[in-house]
Design an enzyme around this catalytic site. Structure first.
Site, PDB file in Angstrom:
ATOM      1  N   LYS A 131       0.841  -1.205   0.000  1.00  0.00           N
ATOM      2  CA  LYS A 131       0.000   0.000   0.000  1.00  0.00           C
ATOM      3  C   LYS A 131       0.876   1.255   0.000  1.00  0.00           C
ATOM      4  CE  LYS A 131      -3.820  -2.423   2.196  1.00  0.00           C
ATOM      5  NZ  LYS A 131      -4.569  -2.797   3.386  1.00  0.00           N
ATOM      6  N   GLN A 141      -4.526  -1.389   9.675  1.00  0.00           N
ATOM      7  CA  GLN A 141      -4.511  -2.724   9.066  1.00  0.00           C
ATOM      8  C   GLN A 141      -5.131  -3.752  10.012  1.00  0.00           C
ATOM      9  OE1 GLN A 141      -3.604  -3.305   5.937  1.00  0.00           O
ATOM     10  NE2 GLN A 141      -3.895  -5.511   6.032  1.00  0.00           N
ATOM     11  N   ASP A 168     -10.804   3.199   4.025  1.00  0.00           N
ATOM     12  CA  ASP A 168     -11.131   1.765   3.949  1.00  0.00           C
ATOM     13  C   ASP A 168     -12.635   1.557   3.770  1.00  0.00           C
ATOM     14  OD1 ASP A 168      -9.231  -0.288   4.016  1.00  0.00           O
ATOM     15  OD2 ASP A 168      -8.815   0.012   6.148  1.00  0.00           O
TER      16      ASP A 168
HETATM   17  N1  GUN Z   1      -6.819  -6.619   6.167  1.00  0.00           N
HETATM   18  C1  GUN Z   1      -7.099  -7.337   5.048  1.00  0.00           C
HETATM   19  N2  GUN Z   1      -7.635  -6.539   4.100  1.00  0.00           N
HETATM   20  C2  GUN Z   1      -7.698  -5.300   4.631  1.00  0.00           C
HETATM   21  C3  GUN Z   1      -8.153  -4.052   4.124  1.00  0.00           C
HETATM   22  O1  GUN Z   1      -8.625  -3.908   2.991  1.00  0.00           O
HETATM   23  N3  GUN Z   1      -8.051  -2.998   4.989  1.00  0.00           N
HETATM   24  C4  GUN Z   1      -7.544  -3.127   6.240  1.00  0.00           C
HETATM   25  N4  GUN Z   1      -7.495  -2.049   7.004  1.00  0.00           N
HETATM   26  N5  GUN Z   1      -7.114  -4.277   6.730  1.00  0.00           N
HETATM   27  C5  GUN Z   1      -7.195  -5.347   5.927  1.00  0.00           C
END
Ligand code: GUN
Length: 281
Positions: A53, A97, A120
């Site tokens: 990311k 996350q 998100d």
């Molecule tokens: N863990 C797995 N996928 C995601 C996501 O799209 N966002 C976040 N914050 N955590 C994750």
């Protein structure tokens, strides 16, 4: 192979070029779109995801900060960090996350993020906005799936879409997005009787369970569009989705591969949301 591939890498490349252009336009106005990513603990998969990311932000001209915290960070300390980022004008998007360590209430942390920075799309305000059709951030993975359908000019009106999996992150928002485009939507899950009877009726199938071979060729109507959100490992340790790709590709009209399908689109939509958060400032 009869199915056409929907190439998430190629589509991401196009969309990220547009993000980079819009980011450059914002920069010219003195605004640098900024994303803060918080990682708590040392989950190896999460470490890879957050690295990807942050790198995607750099590649598209977005500013990003990665905050790494030890697994024993207290919930109060994490909430304080979220609050500080809510008030930081250089940060337009905040991503915590998941999963978080068990001693932290993940929902409480998500609700602490300012909805205007919830890139998100996990906050209840964002979920409510999606449900009611008002403006708010949409979760990145299902939104990426919608972009893939758009890329093949697929008209969802009146089509039967079957979503397999009812998570808050993918299945439920996916069903709402398909509904918003006038599809007839069936949301299947672990208690569904006779999944095959459902999927055989589907014009579009989205598999988002997190288990290999949830969807096999005998479960797919010829010509259907199959979108595979799964991210699993096979017996040889190779990345694979929820769909038996080799079998289903002989029946489906379109199919997304794993890797190179939904995965890159998720990060792309995160960039888009962050950019939009900055543009709204
Ligand atoms: N863990 C797995 N996928 C995601 C996501 O799209 N966002 C976040 N914050 N955590 C994750």
């Amino acid at each position: 192979m009869t199915a056409q591939l929907i190439d998430g890498n190629a589509l991401s490349k196009q969309l990220r070029a547009q993000v980079a252009e819009r980011a450059a336009a914002l920069r010219a106005r003195g605004v640098i779109p900024g994303l803060a990513v918080i990682l708590v603990g040392e989950n190896p998969a999460s470490q890879v995801y957050v690295r990807n990311k942050v790198k995607a932000c750099e590649d598209s001209g977005l500013y990003s900060v990665l905050e790494k915290h030890p697994a024993d960070l207290s919930e109060a300390a994490l909430l304080a960090r979220v609050e500080a980022l809510n008030n930081d004008p250089a940060i337009h998007g905040i991503l915590v996350q998941l999963p978080l360590p068990a001693h932290i209430d993940a929902q409480k942390v998500i609700e602490a993020i300012a909805p205007a920075k919830d890139v998100d799309g996990f906050h209840v305000a964002s979920a409510g906005a999606l449900m009611t059709g008002s403006s708010g951030f949409w979760p990145c993975t299902p939104n990426g799936c919608m972009k893939m359908l758009e890329s093949i000019h697929y008209d969802l009106r009146g089509k039967h879409a079957v979503v397999i999996g009812r998570s808050n992150i993918v299945g439920k928002p996916m069903a709402l997005m398909l509904l918003q485009k006038n599809a007839t939507v069936t949301l299947c899950h672990s208690a569904t009787h006779n999944l095959k009877a459902m999927t055989l009726q589907a014009d579009v199938i989205v598999a988002a369970v997190g288990k290999r071979n949830v969807l096999t060729a005998d479960m797919v109507k010829p010509g259907a569009v199959v979108i595979d959100v799964g991210m699993n490992r096979n017996d040889e340790g190779k990345l694979c989705g929820d769909v038996d790709f080799d079998g289903v590709k002989e029946v489906a009209g379109y199919i997304t591969p794993v890797p190179g399908g939904v995965g890159p689109m998720t990060i792309t939509m995160l960039l888009v949301n962050t950019l939009e958060a900055a543009e709204r400032c």
